[in-house]
Design an enzyme around this catalytic site. Sequence first.
Site, PDB file in Angstrom:
ATOM      1  CE  LYS A 176       0.217   5.084 -14.550  1.00 41.21           C
ATOM      2  NZ  LYS A 176       0.204   4.629 -13.132  1.00 41.21           N
ATOM      3  CD  GLU A 251     -12.267  -4.940  -8.667  1.00 39.52           C
ATOM      4  OE1 GLU A 251     -13.094  -4.237  -8.031  1.00 39.52           O
ATOM      5  OE2 GLU A 251     -11.158  -5.240  -8.238  1.00 39.52           O
ATOM      6  CB  CYS A 284     -12.183  -2.945  -3.900  1.00 35.81           C
ATOM      7  SG  CYS A 284     -11.638  -4.517  -4.579  1.00 35.81           S
ATOM      8  CD  GLU A 382     -14.050   1.942  -2.476  1.00 35.14           C
ATOM      9  OE1 GLU A 382     -13.806   2.615  -3.490  1.00 35.14           O
ATOM     10  OE2 GLU A 382     -13.908   0.702  -2.427  1.00 35.14           O
TER      11      GLU A 382
HETATM   12  P1  ADP Z   1      -7.063   5.458  -6.444  1.00 36.47           P
HETATM   13  O1  ADP Z   1      -8.040   6.541  -6.127  1.00 36.47           O
HETATM   14  O2  ADP Z   1      -7.316   4.172  -5.787  1.00 36.47           O
HETATM   15  O3  ADP Z   1      -5.624   5.881  -6.405  1.00 36.47           O
HETATM   16  P2  ADP Z   1      -7.119   5.698  -9.277  1.00 36.47           P
HETATM   17  O4  ADP Z   1      -8.283   5.324 -10.078  1.00 36.47           O
HETATM   18  O5  ADP Z   1      -6.753   7.139  -9.188  1.00 36.47           O
HETATM   19  O6  ADP Z   1      -7.379   5.042  -7.890  1.00 36.47           O
HETATM   20  O7  ADP Z   1      -5.814   4.929  -9.756  1.00 36.47           O
HETATM   21  C1  ADP Z   1      -5.774   3.618 -10.201  1.00 36.47           C
HETATM   22  C2  ADP Z   1      -4.850   3.545 -11.386  1.00 36.47           C
HETATM   23  O8  ADP Z   1      -5.343   4.404 -12.401  1.00 36.47           O
HETATM   24  C3  ADP Z   1      -3.412   4.011 -11.118  1.00 36.47           C
HETATM   25  O9  ADP Z   1      -2.530   3.172 -11.836  1.00 36.47           O
HETATM   26  C4  ADP Z   1      -3.409   5.398 -11.691  1.00 36.47           C
HETATM   27  O10 ADP Z   1      -2.111   5.829 -12.094  1.00 36.47           O
HETATM   28  C5  ADP Z   1      -4.286   5.232 -12.897  1.00 36.47           C
HETATM   29  N1  ADP Z   1      -4.873   6.479 -13.412  1.00 36.47           N
HETATM   30  C6  ADP Z   1      -5.168   7.597 -12.755  1.00 36.47           C
HETATM   31  N2  ADP Z   1      -5.686   8.530 -13.599  1.00 36.47           N
HETATM   32  C7  ADP Z   1      -5.726   7.963 -14.819  1.00 36.47           C
HETATM   33  C8  ADP Z   1      -6.158   8.387 -16.111  1.00 36.47           C
HETATM   34  N3  ADP Z   1      -6.686   9.589 -16.315  1.00 36.47           N
HETATM   35  N4  ADP Z   1      -6.041   7.530 -17.144  1.00 36.47           N
HETATM   36  C9  ADP Z   1      -5.542   6.292 -16.962  1.00 36.47           C
HETATM   37  N5  ADP Z   1      -5.122   5.832 -15.777  1.00 36.47           N
HETATM   38  C10 ADP Z   1      -5.195   6.650 -14.703  1.00 36.47           C
END
Ligand code: ADP
Length: 483
Positions: A176, A251, A284, A382
């Site tokens: 994903k 990570e 990061c 961050e």
């Molecule tokens: P950032 O703040 O760097 O965008 P996120 O943690 O929101 O980081 O996103 C990193 C990844 O996690 C993306 O692929 C995002 O679609 C996915 N993501 C966001 N919310 C969820 C969730 N509730 N469950 C699983 N994956 C998620």
Amino acid sequence: MVADVEVSGGHWIGGERVASAATFDDVSPIDEAVIARISRGGATEAHAAVSAAAASSPAWASTPPTERARLLHRVADIVEDRLERLAIVETIDNGALLRSHLRGVMPRVAHNFRFFADYLVNDLHHPDFETRGHHNHVSWDPSGVAVLITPWNAPLMLATWKVAPALAAGCTVVLKPAEWTPLTASLLADITKEAGIPDGVFNVVQGLGEEVGDALTGDPRVSRISFTGSVPTARLIARSAAANLTPCSFELGGKSPFIVFADADMDSAVANAVEQYDNAGQVCLAGVRLLVEDAVLDEFVERFLARAAAVRQGDPRDLATDVGPQISREHFERVDGFVRRAVTAGAEALLGGGPNEQLGGLYYRPTLLAGAAPGAEILTDEVFGPVLTVQSFSTEDEAIAMANGTEFGLAGVLFTGDRARAERVSAQLVAGTMWVNCFFVRDLRAPFGGSRHSGVGREGGTWSFDFYCDVKNTCTNVDRWTP
Ligand code: ADP
């Protein structure tokens, strides 16, 4: 207007393109133009992808390691053949430098596959040993279906850090990618097909994290979850995975210190400090807190500012550009909010301090902030933008305390000419990676990950491989065989 990138916006499930009725827009950070419409997956698509991965799991798990390795090398061959296309699509999608994608990142994507293919065949040791007449045999059984959730700052690079070891280990995969950068995962799907990876072994679900995430991470058929992203999302994933006790590798973020002692090679320290603006600060690992021994503070800052003045910001497709845009409007505003609040609270911008008004759009000026009060959010949270802070220290113990003074523990960067000091300080810093008189040198044999809120587990070499496997010991009483 950025040209249409002509990449499929569909999912890749069971070896076929699958579209969702709903879509979302993929926007280029270069000029905020819509470059693709992407399928907006939900529980249905997540379920279908896990079903495809689960169905193909037994055959892939029992494919001989040499054959799995051959196919992964074939993926690497095609990545290399298609390097320029992957590089330009990634640049248009995430705004990172084309120069870096061409010279460093995409070759490393191919290397990720080659490394784990070779690891599987050459480096995986099956230790056998005796215990009082019993024979122990250790084996690495593929665990099943791995769900891999990846971020936007280095999309294909970070995705393949997970995809390659998972496939090498004999897992089938549902990837994903981040919704801000969906395109190269789609290209990778085509590459796996051409390479001859069997249908269903590698799947991609596109969509918004909160809409598709739970269905992937809470599915009882999933044996491993590997995630790179933010701390709040990691908490949601851990909660969802808890229902099935699915092992997770995380990570997460960082707020790494960059420590400069007075005895350091100042040219090298300054050059490496300015490099922390790479990828417009969306890294990061970046050493964003410059901690400088007070005897050399003025000299360091003066030389830093002189060198940073030569950094060229602009269109990331221009090979002369050093710093590109932020990933999205939302992220840009977040970065700017941090800087504004820091300045309101008394910090001084020695460099930058706001949007690049000449360029407009999502270009944020490389920024250096001094004088932030201890405990200020700019020193603890961050930012993930081109924003560094500088503070001074007078003793080694003070430097260590400041360096360790956040809830993160991803990396530490240390410049000193004194070897004993380097060893002492490195030993006391909480960090998954320490760089001494260098930065960003990364060998896939080394462990990579973070302590505290920077992560759970490690990636790289044996750490990645073990994670995707059910490691088994078979203990046999060898006296009991019928003659
Ligand atoms: P950032 O703040 O760097 O965008 P996120 O943690 O929101 O980081 O996103 C990193 C990844 O996690 C993306 O692929 C995002 O679609 C996915 N993501 C966001 N919310 C969820 C969730 N509730 N469950 C699983 N994956 C998620």
